[in-house]
Design an enzyme around this catalytic site. Structure first.
Site, PDB file in Angstrom:
ATOM      1  N   ASP A   1       0.856  -1.183   0.065  1.00 22.51           N
ATOM      2  CA  ASP A   1       0.161  -0.124  -0.110  1.00 22.51           C
ATOM      3  C   ASP A   1       0.779   1.502  -0.062  1.00 22.51           C
ATOM      4  OD1 ASP A   1      -2.728   1.048   0.709  1.00 22.51           O
ATOM      5  OD2 ASP A   1      -1.726   2.139   2.256  1.00 22.51           O
TER       6      ASP A   1
ATOM      7  N   GLU B   1       1.626  -0.319  -5.172  1.00 22.76           N
ATOM      8  CA  GLU B   1       0.463   0.538  -5.526  1.00 22.76           C
ATOM      9  C   GLU B   1       1.337   1.766  -5.980  1.00 22.76           C
ATOM     10  OE1 GLU B   1      -3.519   2.667  -3.694  1.00 22.76           O
ATOM     11  OE2 GLU B   1      -1.544   2.656  -2.440  1.00 22.76           O
TER      12      GLU B   1
HETATM   13  C1  NOJ Z   1      -4.082   3.519  -0.504  1.00 26.20           C
HETATM   14  C2  NOJ Z   1      -5.341   2.499  -0.303  1.00 26.20           C
HETATM   15  O1  NOJ Z   1      -5.744   2.100  -1.408  1.00 26.20           O
HETATM   16  C3  NOJ Z   1      -6.408   3.438   0.154  1.00 26.20           C
HETATM   17  O2  NOJ Z   1      -7.632   2.818   0.165  1.00 26.20           O
HETATM   18  C4  NOJ Z   1      -6.021   4.073   1.460  1.00 26.20           C
HETATM   19  O3  NOJ Z   1      -7.195   4.960   1.992  1.00 26.20           O
HETATM   20  C5  NOJ Z   1      -4.769   4.733   1.407  1.00 26.20           C
HETATM   21  N1  NOJ Z   1      -3.624   3.830   0.843  1.00 26.20           N
HETATM   22  C6  NOJ Z   1      -4.182   5.015   3.041  1.00 26.20           C
HETATM   23  O4  NOJ Z   1      -3.940   3.715   3.467  1.00 26.20           O
END
Ligand code: NOJ
Length: 634
Positions: free
Chosen positions: A281, A350
């Protein structure tokens, strides 16, 4: 090298291009009898020849994008699972509720593993189910190695994992390194402000700026993703802590070796449980510069208020070089496990970045893949050429030996079916599943799940709530997180509760798994399944990728590999009916239809039908796949 990109993006014109080189030179021949002009002509001729050679070389490069590195001939090792599988993202709150509390859970997911197996899904990515106060619905962890009771127990997880493995599917987990919850024991200790406390430096703490009038301001202008300052004052410690996301999500201090160690421990914990890898993430925000006197420069993006994240350019808070050292260390850790039992451990990160080089860097520092998100932003103005530009952006930059991937949706972005319209669902799934590389499907995309409509009062997403009743619709992610639609009965079979955590989409009576499985006519789900099987053909798994014809409507390509059937794919992403002759681009004249999206009104082409490549008619949203007969050798 912009010219190269441009050239490759015009590769669909390759036949025309060859033809067009000839006539230009021929025209020059008329000048031949005049000596000076004749000399000029010879130079020109040499230039033309050079161009032809160069052209062919470039075309060859495009063609060999995959052939070179992945060409499977008899006896060669098959590709690794993460290259051939569909990744299916499950948002656990919304997939299946086994206890009737209105929230999906792990047991619920286990009951649906056969469904996923049937879809030909190879990798299940579970969004967070760990202990969390749920300020950001699980992306705020108070304990990274416990299961939140909302989702069940550790035993439930172990059963899920074991069952998925027994069915031949891999499971990857969300790994959230950038931040924890403010309820995490580390943060509770850290905010006590006692410098001898081992957790004192686990987070990013800084003094504020004391103004002339003795008031206090945050250290700088850095903004949080959810809007407002990224600094929160803590009365107890009398310092500000940094949070890229919500104030309830303080950023970990990755410059502290103990934090790195603890977080490695988290990875090891889940690897020891047997998971097959991680989706990492928010990796771009792992580090920020140490010098907090540095304000970020203004972005000057239109219609962005001072409070919003995009007000500034994130040159000090994103994509810092140190991030890649951490990626390298995680890769080592994963390899340590791989060495023990010979099983691959997968890492996908990501990364949202318009600058493709930032995406590529993660491929280079040790991630197997960095999610390539540009297809997420498709809309109805994007026809064949525009899709080609998106696809090329990745393929043209991907280093030798790296594996592409494409994504149509996730839990943070509007659903693709809502942006493009239901009539494009099959076309989009055809694109996603037949492009080279690994596809990721967000739950529900296989049935054409759409965004739900929600009032501000019913809004759960903190991002939406932050923006208030006037603007919540611009950012709220609730619409894309509504429950999976399993059947047409009460609450679509998702829960027995009278109120699921988010409402079910009103179209659930039509758009649901059961109805679409049973439908006599083609349904989104049935077609998705067909595509998921089709993509196992060698040409799709590891074949070359060549454009055939691309224009404002049509996106078409051929996938081929030596000694195996070659496939032609054409999709109309435009606004009008297209009638095209694909013969020269495809180097073939005919083939057999193996898949068609239909358009649910006129079934022009049928599977099994022999078809000439001349004059193929495709309606908007319609696509066709053909196994080519006697494709020309290139
Ligand atoms: C990316 C995640 O995909 C999202 O849903 C989240 O709010 C943020 N990171 C913070 O963790």
């Amino acid at each position: 090298m912009a010219w190269l990109v441009k050239f490759q993006s015009e590769n669909n014109k390759r036949r025309k291009r060859r033809v067009s080189v000839g006539p230009v030179c021929k025209d020059g021949a008329g000048l031949y009898h005049v000596s000076v002009q004749g000399a000029l002509f010879i130079v020109f001729l040499a230039f033309c020849l050079g161009m032809i050679i160069r052209t062919d070389k470039l075309l060859l490069n495009t063609r060999s994008l995959f052939v070179g590195q992945n060409h499977k001939t008899a006896g060669q090792k098959a590709l690794e699972w993460w290259k051939t599988s569909i990744i299916y993202q499950i948002y656990p709150r919304s997939f299946m509720d086994s206890i009737g509390d209105g929230i999906g859970d792990l047991k619920g997911i286990t009951t649906k593993l056969d469904y996923l197996k049937d879809l030909n899904v190879g990798v299940i990515w579970l969004s967070p189910f760990f202990e969390s106060p749920m300020a950001d619905f699980g992306y705020d962890l108070s304990n990274q190695t416990r299961v939140d009771p909302i989702f069940g127990t550790m035993e439930d997880f172990e059963i899920l994992l074991k069952t998925a493995h027994a069915k031949g599917m891999k499971v990857i987990l969300d790994y959230i390194p950038n931040h924890t919850s403010d309820q995490h024991p580390w943060f509770i200790e850290s905010r006590k402000g006692n410098s001898s406390n081992p957790y004192y430096d686990y987070y990013v703490w800084k003094d504020g700026v004391v103004n002339i009038n003795k008031t206090r301001s945050p250290p700088n202008n850095w903004r949080s993703f959810f809007s407002g300052s990224a600094w929160q004052f803590d009365e107890n410690r009398e310092q500000y802590y940094f949070h890229q996301y919500l104030p309830q999500q303080p950023d970990l201090n990755w410059r502290n070796p103990k934090v790195r160690e603890e977080m490695e421990g988290v990875m090891r914990f889940w690897l020891d449980k047997g998971v097959d890898g991680f989706r990492v993430d928010a990796i771009q925000t792992l580090f920020e510069v140490e010098d907090v006197s540095l304000n970020e420069p203004r972005s000057f993006k239109p219609n962005v208020t001072e409070e919003e994240h995009d007000y500034v350019r994130h040159i000090y808070t994103q994509n810092q070089d140190e991030t890649h050292d951490v990626i390298r260390s995680w890769r080592q850790l994963l390899e340590e496990y791989e060495l023990k039992d010979g099983k691959k451990r997968f890492m996908v990160v990501e990364v949202y970045d318009e600058d493709i080089s930032q995406v590529i860097k993660f491929y280079q520092s040790g991630a197997d893949m960095a999610f390539y998100f540009d297809l997420l932003f498709l809309n109805r103005t994007c026809g064949g050429k525009c899709i080609q530009a998106i696809v090329n952006k990745l393929l043209d930059h991907l280093p030798e030996g790296k594996w592409p991937n494409f994504v149509l949706g996730n839990h943070d972005n509007p659903r693709i079916a809502s942006k493009m319209g239901l009539e494009f669902v099959n076309a989009l799934n055809t694109l996603l599943l037949l492009l080279p590389g690994t596809p990721t499907t967000y739950y529900g995309e296989e049935i054409g799940l759409e965004n739900i409509e929600l009032s501000y009062d019913d809004t759960q997403d903190p991002f939406g709530r932050f923006y208030g009743p006037e603007r919540y619709r611009e950012v709220s992610r609730d619409p894309v997180r509504s429950p999976m639609q399993w059947n047409h009965s009460y609450q679509s079979g998702f829960t027995t509760a009278s109120k699921p955590w988010l409402p079910i989409h009103p179209m659930y009576t039509v758009l649901n798994v059961e109805s679409q499985s049973r439908a006599k006519s083609p349904s989104h789900l049935k077609l998705y399944r067909q595509l998921a099987v089709l993509r196992e053909e060698a040409a799709f798994e590891l074949g070359s990728f060549e454009y055939v014809l691309v224009n404002d409507n049509i996106f078409s390509f051929v996938r081929r590999v030596d000694g195996q059937p070659a496939y032609f794919v054409a999709i109309n992403f435009g606004h009008s009916v297209a009638m095209e002759d694909f013969r020269s681009g495809a180097d073939a004249t005919e083939g057999e239809v193996v898949f068609t999206t239909g358009n649910f009104q006129h079934h022009i082409y049928e599977v099994g039908q022999e078809l000439e490549l001349e004059n193929i008619v495709l309606n908007p949203g319609q696509g066709i796949v053909m196994r080519l007969k006697n494709p020309g050798l290139r």
